[in-house]
Design a protein around this motif. Structure first.
Motif, mmCIF file in Angstrom:
data_model
loop_
_atom_site.group_PDB
_atom_site.id
_atom_site.type_symbol
_atom_site.label_atom_id
_atom_site.label_comp_id
_atom_site.label_asym_id
_atom_site.label_seq_id
_atom_site.Cartn_x
_atom_site.Cartn_y
_atom_site.Cartn_z
ATOM 1 N N GLN A 1 -10.031 10.157 1.550
ATOM 2 C CA GLN A 1 -10.721 10.532 2.721
ATOM 3 C C GLN A 1 -12.418 10.843 2.638
ATOM 4 N N ASN B 1 -4.968 -0.592 -4.913
ATOM 5 C CA ASN B 1 -3.740 -1.478 -4.184
ATOM 6 C C ASN B 1 -3.651 -2.624 -4.932
ATOM 7 N N GLU C 1 -5.123 11.525 -1.837
ATOM 8 C CA GLU C 1 -5.743 11.274 -0.115
ATOM 9 C C GLU C 1 -7.054 11.886 0.090
ATOM 10 N N ASP D 1 -4.731 0.350 4.912
ATOM 11 C CA ASP D 1 -5.010 0.036 3.646
ATOM 12 C C ASP D 1 -4.399 -1.264 3.143
ATOM 13 N N LYS E 1 -2.499 5.121 8.334
ATOM 14 C CA LYS E 1 -3.490 4.699 6.955
ATOM 15 C C LYS E 1 -3.064 3.911 5.992
ATOM 16 N N CYS E 2 -1.640 4.162 5.904
ATOM 17 C CA CYS E 2 -0.959 3.012 4.650
ATOM 18 C C CYS E 2 -1.063 1.618 5.378
ATOM 19 N N LYS F 1 -0.799 13.019 -5.563
ATOM 20 C CA LYS F 1 -1.240 12.199 -4.220
ATOM 21 C C LYS F 1 -1.960 12.992 -3.309
ATOM 22 N N SER G 1 0.931 -1.280 -0.095
ATOM 23 C CA SER G 1 0.036 0.068 0.065
ATOM 24 C C SER G 1 0.872 1.283 0.124
ATOM 25 N N THR G 2 0.429 2.311 -0.300
ATOM 26 C CA THR G 2 1.082 3.631 -0.398
ATOM 27 C C THR G 2 0.339 4.806 0.333
ATOM 28 N N SER G 3 0.748 5.739 0.635
ATOM 29 C CA SER G 3 -0.139 6.798 0.957
ATOM 30 C C SER G 3 0.852 8.146 1.093
ATOM 31 N N LEU H 1 -0.798 9.441 8.331
ATOM 32 C CA LEU H 1 -0.675 8.988 7.050
ATOM 33 C C LEU H 1 0.074 7.496 7.096
#
Length: 601
Positions: free
Chosen positions: A507, A404, A503, A313, A309-310, A499, A211-213, A306
């Motif tokens: 959200q 993802n 985000e 996810d 959150k990553c 990005k 995953s990425t954030s 963040l």
């Protein structure tokens, strides 16, 4: 460069504040120093009456030419001019004006003429400088690069971007994670203007992104801005002078603030001394590490939010993370490290790789691998940052490739028409997490024509989504009976989200998840009823076997039932999901006995 051979592929980290370039040589990565002997180069471009300066030369004269020296241009990429941060004069001593589509345009004077540039063009000038540094060192022409930057800038700079890379590769090679029983690694990349966090599993040289954030407008420049604003207010309170209208004074103060920020990473107190800052008045002041942390605490905490959150996810608990790797110059800030360490219950953070060079290091490794020069030590498995799909009936987002999903990835799905005797369909491609397309980002549209005349729901066509290793999306559609085709290619160059926008979109989707689910259930129930009704009608009309055995009274009964439901639908478009389901059950209670009677004799 005439007469020179083609150089190896290089890896570039195009940073907001500083950039770095590396190359794979002699079975290892070499970070290339610039003509000043520095391993990093300022991402700065200056325009004068006689020339354009890039890198150290531009930064060295920034105080005397602030309105024509552009720094931090990468922070404008993905923004609109109307965005509040772009409107704050304290951020940009150079002029920023609105352009087509509300795109920010940088205004400078070059050789006595007014010039306009978009942020991607400024970034391309920095990329060109990094390419020049590499060519000077290698003695040959560079064509290929792997870099972490925007694709538009690289195209202008004449570089073929082979892949967008993560700093995890530098960590993976350093730790030699090449055996079974891999590691879960969190890459915490806080640079001058962007923050990226990625969670990867590394095993036997395979780097799989889970995953990425992040936030493309959060970094060291924001911390500088807070300190800058602090001293502007202090100077005004003490001397009753507002310096925000003086670009030279603001540039000198900003430079001093950045220097103080670096000092505070090593000591608890920093001094600001600037002679004749404004109207021959000096600035002499101090700032403590505690005060600096207070000014930026909300930004520091956003970083850990963040990170959380990553992990969420990726459906991974923080206790499952083996290593936390720090990348980017801003990770040197003690409070950032403390908050991150506290979040991971006291886990030691990995500081074994140079945070300023890690991205370029990893990019150089991947460049060598992709160009066939390396020894296949690494393989990167990336993911899609947002769900990809198309619009179907009632404005619903029909997802083909979920968020993802590992890339490269390909998915095909069958669709049909929604109107009688429809000869073409408009295929609208979106990305986002909302169940309705108006909550998502439109990437592009194309039309599939040549559909044979037929009632709704009879024609069939396939839509294929494919995302390659560079994140380029290819969408194609083909009508089954005629073979008519059409397609669209969506690159990273236009129509994609930053990005920060990603985000925000995710959200908002989370905040309205309950409402979205309610809407989705209702639309699905309605579509199911409509499909069933037309299936009944089309079967008795076009299925010769059933039509030949169907009694007149039963045919009339089916036609009346279908007609009644279609009229009911016209007058009850806002009905609830349960209402649609009940109507479908009524149709089934009529249809099933008749069909059973036909086949059972």
């Amino acid at each position: 460069m005439e007469g020179k051979g083609e150089a190896p592929a290089i890896g570039i980290d195009l940073g907001t504040t500083y950039s770095c370039v590396g190359v794979w040589r002699n079975d290892r990565v070499e970070i290339i120093a610039n003509d000043q002997g520095n391993r990093t180069t300022p991402s700065c471009v200056s325009f004068t009456d006689t020339m354009r300066l890039v890198g150290d030369a531009a930064e060295n004269q920034i105080a005397v030419n602030p309105t024509n020296t552009v720094f931090g241009a990468k922070r404008l990429i993905g923004r609109r001019f109307s965005d509040i941060p772009v409107q704050i004069p304290i951020l940009w001593p150079f002029k920023v004006i609105p352009g087509p589509g509300d795109k920010p345009i940088i205004l400078v004077t070059y050789k006595g003429e007014e010039k306009q540039y978009v942020a991607e063009e400024i970034s391309s000038m920095v990329l060109s400088k990094m390419k020049e540094i590499a060519e000077s060192y290698l003695g040959s022409t560079v064509k290929n690069a792997v870099r972490q930057a925007t694709k538009d800038a690289a195209v202008i700079a004449g570089l073929n971007i082979m892949h967008i890379i993560t700093a995890a590769i530098a960590y993976g090679l350093d730790k030699k994670v090449t055996t079974a029983g891999g590691k879960n690694v969190l890459i915490f990349d806080l640079g001058g203007g962007t923050f990226d966090v990625s969670l990867l599993t590394i095993e036997k040289g395979i780097f799989e992104v889970k995953s990425t954030s992040g936030d493309t407008h959060l970094g060291g420049e924001d911390f500088n801005d807070r300190m800058l604003n602090h001293f502007v207010n202090e100077f005004e309170e003490k001397h009753k002078m507002n310096i925000t209208g003086n670009p030279r004074a603001m540039r000198r103060l900003r430079t001093a603030c950045e220097r103080a920020k670096r000092t505070l990473s090593a000591t608890t107190l920093a001094t600001i001394e600037i002679d004749c800052l404004y109207n021959e008045v000096d600035l002499y002041s101090k700032i403590s590490r505690a005060r600096f942390e207070e000014l930026n605490m909300d930004l520091f905490k956003k970083c850990t939010e963040l990170v959380e959150k990553c992990l969420r996810d990726a459906n991974m608990d923080k206790n499952s993370v083996h290593d936390v790797v720090l990348v980017g110059g801003s990770t040197r800030i003690p409070k950032v490290q403390q908050l991150l360490q506290d979040f991971f219950n006291g886990k030691e953070l990995c500081k074994n790789i140079n945070p300023d060079e890690a991205v370029a290091y990893g990019a150089a490794v991947q460049a060598a691998t992709l160009s066939g020069e390396g020894n296949d030590k690494v393989q990167l498995l990336d993911v899609t940052p947002l769900s990809l799909g198309l619009e179907t009936g009632e404005g619903v987002m029909n997802v083909l490739i979920p968020k993802n999903t590992k890339i490269p990835s390909e998915k095909e799905k069958e669709f049909t028409t929604y109107d009688d005797y429809q000869t073409s369909v408009l295929i609208s491609v979106y990305e986002g997490e909302g169940t309705k397309v108006n909550e998502n980002n439109l990437l592009g549209r194309f039309r599939l024509s040549g559909i044979p005349l037929a009632p709704r729901f009879v024609p069939r066509f396939n839509v294929r989504f494919g995302v390659d290793v560079n994140g380029i999306l290819n969408v194609s559609a083909e009508e089954k009976t005629t073979g008519h085709k059409n397609k669209i290619t969506i690159t990273n160059r236009k129509g994609r989200l930053s990005k920060a926008q990603i985000e925000k979109m995710v959200q908002e989707a989370e905040e309205f998840k309950a409402e979205d689910e309610y809407h989705k259930k209702k639309v699905e129930a309605k579509n199911s009823l409509v499909n069933y009704a037309y299936k009944m009608r089309n079967t008795i009309k076009y299925d010769d076997e059933i039509a030949s055995k169907l009694a007149a009274v039963d045919k009339k009964k089916i036609e009346d039932a279908v007609e009644f439901v279609l009229r009911w639908l016209d007058g009850n478009k806002l009905a609830e999901a349960d209402d649609f389901e009940d109507k479908k059950k009524e149709l089934e209670s009529i249809w099933h006995p008749i069909i059973i009677k036909i086949y059972m004799g």
